[in-house]
Design a protein around this motif. Structure first.
Motif, short mmCIF file in Angstrom:
data_model
loop_
_atom_site.label_atom_id
_atom_site.label_comp_id
_atom_site.label_asym_id
_atom_site.label_seq_id
_atom_site.Cartn_x
_atom_site.Cartn_y
_atom_site.Cartn_z
N SER A 123 0.86 -1.18 0.00
CA SER A 123 0.00 0.00 0.00
C SER A 123 0.89 1.23 0.00
N LEU A 124 0.31 2.40 -0.23
CA LEU A 124 1.08 3.64 -0.19
C LEU A 124 1.72 3.82 1.18
N GLU A 125 0.97 3.53 2.23
CA GLU A 125 1.50 3.67 3.58
C GLU A 125 2.69 2.73 3.81
N GLN A 126 2.58 1.51 3.33
CA GLN A 126 3.67 0.54 3.49
C GLN A 126 4.89 0.95 2.69
N SER A 180 8.54 1.70 4.23
CA SER A 180 9.74 0.95 3.83
C SER A 180 10.90 1.88 3.46
N LEU A 181 10.55 3.11 3.03
CA LEU A 181 11.58 4.09 2.65
C LEU A 181 11.90 5.06 3.78
N GLY A 182 11.01 5.12 4.76
CA GLY A 182 11.19 6.07 5.83
C GLY A 182 10.94 7.50 5.39
N VAL A 183 9.94 7.69 4.48
CA VAL A 183 9.63 9.01 3.95
C VAL A 183 8.14 9.30 4.11
N HIS A 184 7.75 10.54 3.82
CA HIS A 184 6.35 10.92 3.87
C HIS A 184 5.60 10.27 2.71
#
Length: 255
Positions: free
Chosen positions: A21-24, A28-32
């Motif tokens: 998902s977008l949230e996941q 995983s990148l540690g970004v917004h």
């Protein structure tokens, strides 16, 4: 390193393990989420990512196309393909071809058997330790003197290796080497099946078929295999042996 490129490649690696998902993806990148969304949309425009109806993202067809073209560069895969299919047709188990690449097992090809519920291993990697394929490939490397593992020496002497649920996947597997010039191991050919469906002893009965196929691939690849091939199974017939047989037959007729 470009931060955007680094993030995009990291994201593709994460998507390789399954849809996100977008949230996941952002996690995983540690970004917004807005940053992750821009990366995902860019990758989607180029075909590397596609959005599913459930709004999760997964690897796109462009990645699969590039991976397939890259694997075609390993010409042993092209040579081995018809032999893998023939072995699968004869025995019904999953047949695989793998090489040693950057210290890991890289699966180049696979013909699935009837119990193959998991995704294909083509293009995937596995550790060399704890797998029959890995043992065969390691045994094909130059011997490391008296310190060499006894197990690898036994694999080299026997000509094949076996495993049963030793790796993360609960599978039973037997593998044999494919030889290149000078007898050097260039790949491993394997038979595998779910450990819950096929007992190791049952799969081990197919070792003669596996050795026959490995020898046939070696011959077709232009290698120098050991004399384990069996022409009545796979049709492989070294030119040298055929000519010597013809010569003896001619001598008998002359007498």
């Amino acid at each position: 390193m470009s931060q955007s490129v680094d993030r995009a490649l990291t994201l593709l690696g994460s998507l390789g393990d399954g849809p996100l998902s977008l949230e996941q993806a952002a996690s995983s990148l540690g970004v917004h989420k807005s940053t992750a969304l821009r990366l995902l949309r860019t990758l989607e425009e180029h075909g590397f990512v596609r959005r599913q109806p459930d709004r999760r993202y997964r690897v796109g067809g462009r990645v699969l196309s590039l991976a397939d073209r890259a694997l075609e560069d390993f010409d042993v895969r092209q040579v081995a393909a018809p032999y893998l299919a023939a072995l699968n047709a004869r025995c019904g188990y999953t047949v695989q071809l793998a090489v040693l690449h950057d210290g890991e097992v890289l699966y180049l090809d696979e013909v699935a058997g009837p119990w193959a519920a998991r995704p294909s291993r083509i293009g995937r990697r596995a550790p060399v330790t704890g797998t029959a394929v890995g043992r065969v490939l390691l045994a094909g490397l130059p011997a490391d003197g008296p310190c060499e593992e006894t197990e690898l020496a036994a694999v080299r002497l026997r000509g094949w290796a076996a495993e049963s649920s030793e790796h993360r996947e609960p599978v039973t597997c037997v593998a044999a080497p494919v030889a290149g010039s000078g007898g050097r191991t260039v790949a491993a050919c394997a038979l595998s099946a779910p450990a819950s469906q096929v007992r190791p002893a049952e799969l081990a009965r197919m070792v003669p078929e596996l050795l026959c196929t490995a020898e046939a691939i070696s011959l077709a690849y232009g290698g120098s295999p050991t004399p384990r091939w069996c022409e009545n199974r796979c049709g492989a017939r070294p030119a040298g042996r055929a000519s010597r047989t013809s010569g003896r037959a001619s001598a008998v007729r002359r007498r």
